[in-house]
Design an enzyme around this catalytic site. Structure first.
Site, PDB file in Angstrom:
ATOM      1  CE  LYS A 150      -0.587   3.420   4.748  1.00 43.37           C
ATOM      2  NZ  LYS A 150      -0.472   3.653   6.260  1.00 43.37           N
ATOM      3  CB  SER A 177       4.419  -1.691  12.043  1.00 44.23           C
ATOM      4  OG  SER A 177       4.214  -0.207  12.443  1.00 44.23           O
ATOM      5  CG  ASN A 235      -1.751   1.261   1.211  1.00 42.19           C
ATOM      6  OD1 ASN A 235      -1.831   2.072   0.310  1.00 42.19           O
ATOM      7  ND2 ASN A 235      -2.404   1.543   2.631  1.00 42.19           N
ATOM      8  N   GLY A 268       1.961   2.490  10.966  1.00 41.87           N
ATOM      9  CA  GLY A 268       2.825   3.562  10.704  1.00 41.87           C
ATOM     10  C   GLY A 268       3.547   3.974  12.040  1.00 41.87           C
TER      11      GLY A 268
HETATM   12  P1  PGA Z   1       2.368   0.477   7.655  1.00 45.85           P
HETATM   13  O1  PGA Z   1       0.771   0.634   6.986  1.00 45.85           O
HETATM   14  O2  PGA Z   1       2.898  -0.769   7.266  1.00 45.85           O
HETATM   15  O3  PGA Z   1       3.167   1.536   7.412  1.00 45.85           O
HETATM   16  O4  PGA Z   1       2.046   0.293   9.138  1.00 45.85           O
HETATM   17  C1  PGA Z   1      -0.061  -0.357   6.953  1.00 45.85           C
HETATM   18  C2  PGA Z   1      -1.374   0.163   6.338  1.00 45.85           C
HETATM   19  O5  PGA Z   1      -1.814   1.192   6.476  1.00 45.85           O
HETATM   20  O6  PGA Z   1      -1.834  -0.523   5.267  1.00 45.85           O
END
Ligand code: PGA
Length: 275
Positions: free
Chosen positions: A32, A237, A30, A197
């Site tokens: 984002k 994470s 992802n 995150g």
């Molecule tokens: P992250 O995000 O791996 O940076 O924690 C996961 C997500 O929001 O899909």
């Protein structure tokens, strides 16, 4: 396979591309709202040049920003079996005067096979409700797009110990109107908001416990056979260092990966960690 140019597809092609009923294991990136177009191309090149083999039941999915969908699709789907592209969102209405929005029909006409639905960032920053997400899920399924339906509790709920009820309500309100033959084609992603995150991953035990619980909620509604078909990804994470242990859990069927999906070596290791 559908060519880069051939953006209109048929139901048969979608089925041939591997949208199957058996339980899949999925490494989903992802991105984002990160990376320029050029950075995205470079990252994909690095990941694809590792040529990680996906077994029949394994999928790698890249959820990229809308303007990168076609580029990503042509890069990943040309020579890589079981590599797919996902949109990170779609609008909950079919079409109309919604300036700046993207419809499921548009995604379908571009041969996109997956769409992330109800990410916690969308629920929080764009006020997406469970009811709205139910509409998005319906539209995706009508267009043979597999929703990656996200659920997960905030820290306050985890601290109060009511995470099971919270997450079960998300499933019920957005998914339980579906008949069994539709829900069994979905992918669910459990993403505890306190782990997104933050570098704070749910422990393997916490993830397995919740995934098992979610499967039991699905089984109560639809029966064990249907519940067993639905992949439940963990997100929050995930990184190269914790993916193998997380993915070893019997009810964790892969990951939805944010930060670590932006680093080629990290994501390659996560793809290799699939069961
Ligand atoms: P992250 O995000 O791996 O940076 O924690 C996961 C997500 O929001 O899909």
């Amino acid at each position: 396979m559908v060519s880069h140019e051939g953006i209109v597809t048929s139901k048969t092609n979608l089925i041939n591309k591997g949208i199957k009923t058996m339980r899949k294991q999925i490494a989903a990136a992802n991105w984002k709202m990160n990376l320029t177009y050029q950075e995205g191309e470079k990252l994909l090149d690095e990941i694809l040049s590792a040529a990680v083999h996906m077994a029949d039941h394994q999928h790698t999915v890249f959820a990229v920003p809308y303007p990168y969908l076609l580029m990503t699709r042509s890069e990943v789907e040309e020579d890589n079996t079981n590599y797919y592209v996902a949109a990170q969102n779609c609008h909950h209405k079919k079409s109309g005067a919604y300036t700046g929005e993207v419809s499921v029909g548009m995604l379908h006409s571009m041969n996109i096979k997956y769409c992330v639905i109800g990410h916690s960032e969308r629920r929080e920053y764009f006020a997406e409700t469970n009811a709205m997400l139910a509409e998005k899920v319906d539209l995706c399924l009508e267009s043979y797009i597999t929703p990656i339906f996200c659920c997960g509790e905030p820290l306050s709920v985890r601290e109060a110990g009511t995470q099971n009820e919270f997450v079960a309500a998300q499933l019920k309100e957005s998914l339980f109107h579906l008949p069994a033959e539709k829900i069994e084609t979905l992918v669910i992603a459990y993403e505890p908001i306190w782990a997104i995150g933050t570098g704070k991953t749910a422990s393997t035990e916490q993830a397995q416990e919740m995934h098992q619980y979610l499967r039991s909620v699905l089984a109560d509604q639809y029966g064990q056979e249907v519940a067993n078909k639905i992949p439940i990804l963990y997100g929050g994470s995930v990184k190269a260092a914790n993916a193998p242990e997380l993915f070893r859990s019997p009810d964790v069927d892969g990951g939805l990966v944010g930060g670590a999906s932006l680093v080629a070596s990290e994501f390659i290791a996560i793809m290799k960690a699939l069961k």
